[in-house]
Design a protein around this motif. Structure first.
Motif, PDB file in Angstrom:
ATOM      1  N   PRO A  23       0.575  -1.374  -0.433  1.00 53.23           N
ATOM      2  CA  PRO A  23      -0.119   0.257   0.088  1.00 53.23           C
ATOM      3  C   PRO A  23       1.035   1.333  -0.121  1.00 53.23           C
ATOM      4  N   CYS A  24      -0.126   2.197  -0.450  1.00 59.48           N
ATOM      5  CA  CYS A  24       0.671   3.271  -0.054  1.00 59.48           C
ATOM      6  C   CYS A  24      -0.280   4.778   0.266  1.00 59.48           C
ATOM      7  N   ILE A  25       0.400   6.321   0.360  1.00 58.17           N
ATOM      8  CA  ILE A  25      -0.731   6.847   1.010  1.00 58.17           C
ATOM      9  C   ILE A  25      -0.327   8.264  -0.376  1.00 58.17           C
ATOM     10  N   VAL A  26      -1.547   8.307  -0.920  1.00 58.01           N
ATOM     11  CA  VAL A  26      -1.284   9.236  -2.263  1.00 58.01           C
ATOM     12  C   VAL A  26      -2.109  10.341  -1.604  1.00 58.01           C
ATOM     13  N   THR A  27      -2.331  12.060  -1.533  1.00 54.10           N
ATOM     14  CA  THR A  27      -3.069  12.524  -1.516  1.00 54.10           C
ATOM     15  C   THR A  27      -3.120  13.862  -3.302  1.00 54.10           C
ATOM     16  N   ALA A  28      -4.668  13.813  -3.445  1.00 57.49           N
ATOM     17  CA  ALA A  28      -5.161  14.845  -4.334  1.00 57.49           C
ATOM     18  C   ALA A  28      -4.733  16.277  -4.163  1.00 57.49           C
ATOM     19  N   VAL A  29      -4.038  17.155  -5.044  1.00 54.28           N
ATOM     20  CA  VAL A  29      -3.239  18.476  -5.175  1.00 54.28           C
ATOM     21  C   VAL A  29      -4.394  19.794  -5.783  1.00 54.28           C
ATOM     22  N   LEU A 158      -8.770   8.365   3.404  1.00 57.75           N
ATOM     23  CA  LEU A 158      -7.838   8.729   5.015  1.00 57.75           C
ATOM     24  C   LEU A 158      -8.123  10.092   5.864  1.00 57.75           C
ATOM     25  N   PRO A 159      -9.338  10.171   6.980  1.00 52.57           N
ATOM     26  CA  PRO A 159      -9.076  11.324   7.585  1.00 52.57           C
ATOM     27  C   PRO A 159      -8.228  12.333   8.235  1.00 52.57           C
ATOM     28  N   LYS A 213      -0.971   5.453   8.422  1.00 55.92           N
ATOM     29  CA  LYS A 213      -2.009   5.236   8.541  1.00 55.92           C
ATOM     30  C   LYS A 213      -2.566   5.855  10.135  1.00 55.92           C
ATOM     31  N   GLU A 214      -2.300   4.519  10.917  1.00 51.53           N
ATOM     32  CA  GLU A 214      -2.304   4.326  11.806  1.00 51.53           C
ATOM     33  C   GLU A 214      -2.178   5.509  13.097  1.00 51.53           C
ATOM     34  N   ALA A 215      -1.300   6.330  12.025  1.00 47.85           N
ATOM     35  CA  ALA A 215      -0.884   7.465  13.604  1.00 47.85           C
ATOM     36  C   ALA A 215      -1.525   9.163  13.051  1.00 47.85           C
ATOM     37  N   SER A 223       4.392  11.121  15.225  1.00 44.01           N
ATOM     38  CA  SER A 223       4.792   9.660  15.074  1.00 44.01           C
ATOM     39  C   SER A 223       4.809   9.917  13.242  1.00 44.01           C
ATOM     40  N   VAL A 224       4.013  10.407  12.235  1.00 47.38           N
ATOM     41  CA  VAL A 224       3.836  10.063  11.208  1.00 47.38           C
ATOM     42  C   VAL A 224       5.008  10.878  10.700  1.00 47.38           C
ATOM     43  N   GLY A 225       5.701  11.808  11.205  1.00 46.02           N
ATOM     44  CA  GLY A 225       6.974  12.438  10.665  1.00 46.02           C
ATOM     45  C   GLY A 225       8.362  11.223  10.462  1.00 46.02           C
TER      46      GLY A 225
END
Ligand code: PMV
Length: 308
Positions: A23-29, A158-159, A213-215, A223-225
């Motif tokens: 999995p990856c985490i992606v955001t739309a800009v 993700l929120p 993701k959890e953090a 923690s994400v950092g």
């Protein structure tokens, strides 16, 4: 004329590993690419897209859409407009593909789900590019910030809101355009030669993605950092970082970022730094001093849509 727009994307964590099923985490800009489309009666497809330097995606998208949704009336006039430079690696190819396909469904009154648009768009991109996880196609289609696996197996919103909501993302452009397909092919070769080592790196990256993701879901940005920093170390081990990226990342961390890493294939494009509101300016200045250019953009943008 019908106007449809799709957002660009920014990889937050998990690049390269995502190509191999992780999995990856992606955001739309907030930068968007617009496709304007109208029916014509001459049966021809006329394209007027001066800012899209590679119109193969647009043409292939029309072909794939016509085939997938049994569209027999073919005459179209298509124009594009883009408010982002394709230099930043924000994904203009996937945005133009998704916007074109969505416009086609709207113009021809085809009732299809966004997942169906995604599927045809991903197929289109693969035909032209040959490689890729489709994370950029997912961001263009669904928008927001997503946990994503190749082909859309997992598509979880993700929120996360990194738009100055106490925490924000600083983006620094390295001045070097990354050649994503070439780097992805190079990593594939490396994996063939050193399967165990590379797969271990990918598994370690996957673990960081799920921890992040959890953090992040709990708002624990510190923690994400930290997880972003570890992710960067693995990307460096993989061989896709550069001195320029490293010095921008080091500067951001020294100026107080929670974490910083390259974003995307590597060897160029952008770094991202996660920062608390009070450190934003310091981090931006530090990135500029290390030779980067700040790209002002919002994340978590809306997916493909009809514009007024
Ligand atoms: O260089 P970008 O921002 O298009 O990101 C590429 C990300 C990879 O994981 C390396 C490739 C992919 O298709 O997922």
């Amino acid at each position: 004329m019908l106007t449809v727009s799709a957002p660009g994307k920014l990889m937050l964590m998990g690049e390269h590993a995502v190509v191999y099923g992780h999995p990856c985490i992606v955001t739309a800009v907030s930068e968007r690419l617009q496709v304007m489309m109208e029916k014509t009666t001459d049966g021809k497809i006329t394209i007027d897209a001066p800012q899209v330097h590679d119109t193969r995606f647009l043409k292939q998208a029309i072909f794939e859409g016509n085939t997938a949704w049994n569209i027999t009336q073919r005459g179209l006039l298509v124009k594009t407009q883009c408010n982002f430079s394709n230099c930043y690696g924000f994904g203009s190819s996937s945005a133009v593909t998704v916007a074109t396909l969505f416009a086609l469904t709207q113009l021809r009154n085809k009732k299809v789900t966004k997942k169906e648009v995604f599927d045809v768009a991903y197929k289109t991109v693969l035909k032209i590019q040959g490689v890729g996880s489709g994370f950029d196609v997912a961001a263009a289609t669904f928008g927001k910030t997503l946990l994503y696996t190749k082909g859309g197996g997992i598509l979880e919103e993700l929120p996360w809101n990194l738009n100055d909501n106490g925490v924000s993302l600083v983006i620094g452009y390295s001045g070097v355009k990354a050649d994503t397909p070439t780097i992805v092919k190079e990593i594939a070769k490396k994996r063939e030669e050193q399967t165990e080592r590379v797969d271990k790196l990918f598994s370690a990256i996957a673990k960081l993605v799920s921890q992040a993701k959890e953090a992040g879901n709990k708002g624990d940005w510190e923690s994400v950092g930290k997880f972003m920093n570890f992710n960067q170390e693995y990307l460096r081990d993989l061989g896709v970082s550069t001195e320029k990226l490293e010095s921008m990342i080091a500067a951001a961390k020294k100026a107080g970022a929670y974490g910083a890493k390259l974003s995307g294939a590597g060897r160029g494009d952008c770094i991202i730094a996660l920062v608390s509101k009070d450190r934003r300016e310091n981090v931006q200045n530090a990135i500029v001093q290390s030779g980067g250019t700040i790209v002002a953009t919002q994340t978590n943008a809306e997916g493909v849509r009809v514009d007024p």
